[in-house]
Design a protein around this motif. Structure first.
Motif: not given
Length: 511
Positions: A146-158, A183-189, A193-197
């Protein structure tokens, strides 16, 4: 979040009372919301929880005779029986997690391709590669439907704090942003990817190229031009540059233009077009170049004109731009919503003959006493003629010089000649001190006009500018510690060496 009241507030005290209680209930909220005189803007979408819900104003006002009535109650959101708000399907979607994170971390290219449905793509430079990757659907990449906000992929949140949106630079790049304060974060793909891998940028590049089936195909022309650029860069860094081209080195090293030229070569190398045109062409905006130079737009504009004057770069007319490059620029203009095309430049290729001519131009520049303040239409016109001014500033072709500029230059010429007639020589500062103007900023204006007209002054009246030495200072009876410049008739020093004048007691120069 918007709280809807059951009536209009007409007293700031009421507002303060309600907001204080809301902030005590929701301590994570932005404390700036407490200011009732500010206007706040939310996002572009509305997630409806319960539109019929209302906060009853009187329930949130203090029970005090001096206040505004109402009964004192703990903060609740009405209807009171709904201790837990019922979530709609759309609201539950806002808490959706990204489906592809595990596949990305496992580097499962096969499964990711099935989900994202990538297609083969050929690019011709690293710039094209990263530009293409940053335009890919970032939601599809991490697995958000979907196009709305979602749970961040880099830290746990409710509660969802992450979002994906398109860059406001109109370049089509998609950006991931986590709005949480912890846990703020800004980035392109690339950064995602760099952070996930948890790997290097080179591994990210290889992974995304394989996933999106991108191939860098460098043309033979690009390879040759890159070799030319590397040779050019080696010359600019060479220990021999000052001995080979002393005037060029003196002019360009003095103002930091050697570094600018080096940066420009690197910029051109990264963005070489894929066509067969054997020229070093580039079409970056002034904003892009100014960021690379780490200078303001106005300073960068002057420096680009400086390089144009010395024929290191030249601006192409539309009919001179290769068809393939012109079509690419049109697409870029349309995508970014720009009104005009960026200027297209050609960077002249290094050769021994070209740099010899360039060194001669720099010698003339030094002889005329030109500075960066000379780099405008009037300055080039007065020192090098209208044809040169029209070449460097085609947009100002045939420009008429303002009458004030003409008047001040006339006074500078007249004052210089009068001082030389009286004493045999003069200085820039002495001339400026004797040219009287009476308006705000006149001192800076006089200095600018002096630099603009100085070469014209020397040529027009057979004058020259020379640096003093110990012998000359003694002959001219000049006091002071420095060895500055003086302006004189060309034959004057020869005369003075034979017959020393007697009337120079109050005529001083300081470095």
């Amino acid at each position: 979040m918007v709280f809807i009241l059951d009536r209009i507030l007409d007293k700031i005290e009421e507002f303060d009372c309600i907001v204080d209680k809301l902030l005590s209930k929701y301590p994570q909220a932005d404390k700036h919301c407490k200011d009732g005189t500010r206007l706040f803007f939310g996002g572009k979408e509305i997630i409806e929880l319960n539109f019929n819900n209302r906060l009853k104003v009187n329930d949130y006002l203090k029970k005090n005779p001096n206040d505004f009535g109402g009964t004192k109650k703990n903060l609740v959101i009405y209807p009171a029986k709904n201790t837990k708000q019922i979530q709609t399907d759309e609201h539950k979607q806002g808490k959706e997690t990204a489906d592809n994170i595990e596949l990305i971390q496992q580097r499962n290219i096969k499964e990711l391709r099935k989900k994202i449905r990538t297609k083969p793509k050929i690019v011709y430079s690293n710039f094209e590669l990263f530009d293409y990757l940053k335009q890919q659907d970032l939601r599809a990449y991490i697995g958000i439907q979907h196009k709305r906000n979602f749970l961040d992929i880099f830290h746990e949140e409710t509660e969802p704090s992450a979002s994906i949106f398109e860059s406001n630079k109109n370049n089509g790049h998609q950006l991931y942003k986590c709005f949480s304060t912890s846990n703020p974060f800004d980035g392109t793909i690339i950064q995602v990817t760099e952070r996930l891998l948890k790997c290097s940028i080179l591994e990210v590049k290889a992974f995304l190229m394989e996933l999106y089936q991108v191939e860098i195909k460098e043309s033979e022309q690009q390879k040759e031009l890159k070799e030319v650029i590397d040779i050019y860069k080696e010359l600019l860094q060479s220990d021999d540059l000052e001995e080979l081209y002393p005037n060029f080195y003196k002019v360009f090293n003095r103002y930091g233009y050697l570094q600018d030229l080096y940066i420009l070569l690197d910029l051109v190398k990264e963005y070489l077009p894929s066509g067969k045109d054997p020229r070093l062409l580039f079409f970056h905006s002034l904003e892009t170049i100014s960021k690379k130079f780490n200078k303001s737009k106005s300073v960068t504009h002057t420096r680009m004109n400086f390089l144009t004057f010395f024929n290191l770069i030249s601006k192409l007319n539309f009919d001179e731009i290769p068809k393939e490059l012109f079509e690419y620029q049109l697409k870029s203009k349309k995508r970014k919503g720009h009104k005009y095309l960026n200027s297209t430049y050609e960077l002249n290729i290094y050769s021994y003959q070209f740099f010899n001519r360039l060194d001669d131009m720099c010698a003339l520049w030094i002889e005329k006493g030109c500075t960066t303040k000379t780099v405008n239409y009037e300055g080039i016109l007065r020192n090098f003629g209208r044809e040169e001014a029209d070449r460097v500033f085609p947009q100002d072709k045939g420009k008429i010089i303002p009458s004030l500029n003409k008047e001040v230059v006339h006074r500078i010429h007249k004052t210089t000649l009068e001082l030389i007639e009286t004493y045999g020589w003069t200085t820039e500062q002495e001339v400026l001190d004797n040219v009287k103007l009476y308006f705000k900023g006149q001192q800076e204006f006089k200095q600018k006009q002096f630099k603009i007209c100085f070469g014209e002054l020397l040529d027009g009246y057979d004058l020259e500018r020379i640096r003093l030495n110990k012998e000359l200072k003694e002959k001219l009876e000049i006091e002071g510690k420095g060895y500055g410049f003086i302006i004189k008739r060309r034959e004057y020093i020869e005369e003075i060496m034979i017959d020393t004048p007697e009337s120079y007691e109050n005529h001083e120069i300081f470095d």
